[in-house]
Design an enzyme around this catalytic site. Structure first.
Site, PDB file in Angstrom:
ATOM      1  N   GLY A   8       0.835  -1.213   0.000  1.00 50.11           N
ATOM      2  CA  GLY A   8       0.000   0.000   0.000  1.00 50.11           C
ATOM      3  C   GLY A   8       0.858   1.245   0.000  1.00 50.11           C
ATOM      4  O   GLY A   8       0.509   2.273   0.588  1.00 50.11           O
ATOM      5  N   GLY A  12      -0.119   7.979   0.736  1.00 47.42           N
ATOM      6  CA  GLY A  12      -0.605   8.025   2.115  1.00 47.42           C
ATOM      7  C   GLY A  12       0.389   7.491   3.138  1.00 47.42           C
ATOM      8  O   GLY A  12       1.596   7.735   3.077  1.00 47.42           O
ATOM      9  N   ALA A  51       0.815  -5.116  -7.534  1.00 52.23           N
ATOM     10  CA  ALA A  51       0.198  -6.393  -7.197  1.00 52.23           C
ATOM     11  C   ALA A  51      -0.918  -6.183  -6.186  1.00 52.23           C
ATOM     12  O   ALA A  51      -0.910  -5.219  -5.420  1.00 52.23           O
ATOM     13  CB  ALA A  51       1.250  -7.335  -6.610  1.00 52.23           C
ATOM     14  N   ASP A  52      -1.866  -7.134  -6.199  1.00 50.33           N
ATOM     15  CA  ASP A  52      -3.010  -7.112  -5.274  1.00 50.33           C
ATOM     16  C   ASP A  52      -2.749  -8.162  -4.201  1.00 50.33           C
ATOM     17  O   ASP A  52      -2.712  -9.365  -4.502  1.00 50.33           O
ATOM     18  CB  ASP A  52      -4.274  -7.442  -6.081  1.00 50.33           C
ATOM     19  CG  ASP A  52      -5.537  -7.420  -5.244  1.00 50.33           C
ATOM     20  OD1 ASP A  52      -5.437  -7.527  -4.003  1.00 50.33           O
ATOM     21  OD2 ASP A  52      -6.627  -7.316  -5.832  1.00 50.33           O
ATOM     22  N   TYR A 141     -14.761  -3.159   8.674  1.00 48.76           N
ATOM     23  CA  TYR A 141     -13.370  -2.711   8.844  1.00 48.76           C
ATOM     24  C   TYR A 141     -12.863  -3.023  10.260  1.00 48.76           C
ATOM     25  O   TYR A 141     -11.729  -3.488  10.448  1.00 48.76           O
ATOM     26  CB  TYR A 141     -13.343  -1.217   8.551  1.00 48.76           C
ATOM     27  CG  TYR A 141     -11.996  -0.545   8.565  1.00 48.76           C
ATOM     28  CD1 TYR A 141     -11.063  -0.782   7.569  1.00 48.76           C
ATOM     29  CD2 TYR A 141     -11.681   0.392   9.563  1.00 48.76           C
ATOM     30  CE1 TYR A 141      -9.849  -0.125   7.568  1.00 48.76           C
ATOM     31  CE2 TYR A 141     -10.476   1.053   9.563  1.00 48.76           C
ATOM     32  CZ  TYR A 141      -9.552   0.787   8.571  1.00 48.76           C
ATOM     33  OH  TYR A 141      -8.353   1.444   8.580  1.00 48.76           O
TER      34      TYR A 141
END
Ligand code: NAD
Length: 233
Positions: A8, A12, A51-52, A141
Site C-alpha cells: 500500500g 498516504g 500487485a493485489d 473494517y
C-alpha cells in the site's frame, strides 16, 4: 543492505512509511495495486511491484520479487488496506467480504509467503486501526482490523524466536482514505481526540520505524496505538 517490503506504498501512510524506512537505511520494495506505485518508486529511487495482496498469484509474484532482490529482506510492513463504510443494516455481503479479504486475508497471505524469506532477527509490522475498538459504520473494517491484531499475536508466537511481529493501530490520519469525509464529520472526529489533532502519515511511519528497528528487539506480539489518545477516551 537490508530490504524492507511495504504494501500500500503508492500513497498516504504506506508512502510515508517507505520514505521513513529509507531514511533508516533500508533498501525498499514497494507493493501496491495502484499503478501510481511506479511513480512513487521513481521519486524515492527504489523498486516496486504492482500487485493485489488479496490475490494468490499476485502474492506469489511479490515473493518472487523479494527472492530476486539483491538486498537481504529484513522487514515486512503490511499496510495495504481498504474501507467500505456502511451502517450495519445497509451493509451488503460484498462490502463485508472485500474489506476482510484485503485487510485481514491479504496481510495473512503475504506474511505466510514472505516471512520465510526474511533474515533471522527480522521484523513484521502490521497496520491495524483504532477502529477495531468500534466505530459506527465500520463494522466490517473493525472486524478486519481486530483480526489483524489476532493475526499479529498468532504470527508473533509462530515465528518466534526468529522474527518479531507487531502492529500499529492508527487513529484518524490525514490521507486519501479520510479525505472524502464531510467537514462536519471530520470536525466531530478531531474534537474527540485528546491530542486535538488529526494524525499525519509521518506519525504512523515513526511508530512503524521504531517497531521495525533494533531498538524494539525485545518487543513482539504488541499493538502500538498511534491515535492521539483516542483508544481510551
Ligand atoms: N487514514 C486513516 O485514518 C487510517 C486509520 C487507521 C488505519 N489506517 C490504515 O492504514 C493503512 C494505510 O491507509 P491510508 O490512509 O494511507 O489509505 P490510502 O487509501 O490512502 O492508501 C492505501 C493504499 O493501499 C493500496 N491498496 C489497497 N488495496 C490493496 C490491495 N489489495 N493490494 C495492494 N495494495 C492495495 C491502495 O492502492 C493505496 O495506495 C490502511 O491499512 C488503513 O486501513 C488508516
Amino acid at each position: 543492505m537490508s530490504l524492507a517490503i511495504v504494501t500500500g506504498a503508492a500513497r498516504g501512510i504506506g508512502r510515508s512509511i517507505a520514505s521513513r524506512l529509507a531514511e533508516a537505511g533500508h533498501a525498499l520494495l514497494l507493493v501496491d495495486l495502484d499503478e501510481r506505485v511506479h511513480d512513487t518508486a521513481r521519486e524515492l529511487g527504489v523498486g516496486a511491484v504492482r500487485a493485489d495482496i488479496s490475490q494468490p498469484p499476485d502474492v506469489g509474484r511479490i515473493a518472487d520479487a523479494v527472492r530476486a532482490h539483491r538486498d537481504e529482506p529484513r522487514v515486512l510492513v503490511n499496510n495495504a488496506g481498504i474501507t467500505r463504510d456502511r451502517l450495519l443494516r445497509k451493509m451488503a455481503e460484498p462490502d463485508f467480504r472485500a474489506v476482510v479479504r484485503v485487510n485481514l486475508g491479504g496481510t495473512w497471505a503475504l506474511t505466510e509467503a514472505v516471512a520465510p524469506l526474511l533474515a533471522d532477527g527480522g521484523s513484521v509490522v502490521n497496520i491495524s486501526s483504532r477502529a477495531q475498538l468500534g466505530n459506527v459504520g465500520q463494522f466490517n473494517y473493525g472486524i478486519a482490523k481486530g483480526g489483524v491484531i489476532g493475526l499479529t499475536r498468532g504470527h508473533a508466537l509462530a515465528l518466534a524466536p526468529r522474527l518479531r511481529v507487531n502492529a500499529v493501530a492508527p487513529g484518524f490520519v490525514e490521507s486519501e482514505m479520510t479525505a472524502a469525509m464531510p467537514a462536519d464529520a471530520r470536525r466531530r472526529v478531531v474534537d474527540a481526540i485528546p491530542l486535538a489533532a488529526a494524525g499525519q502519515p509521518r506519525d504512523i511511519a515513526e511508530a512503524v520505524a521504531w517497531l521495525a528497528s533494533e531498538a524494539a528487539s525485545y518487543v513482539t506480539g504488541q499493538v502500538l496505538y498511534s491515535c492521539g489518545g483516542r483508544s481510551f477516551s
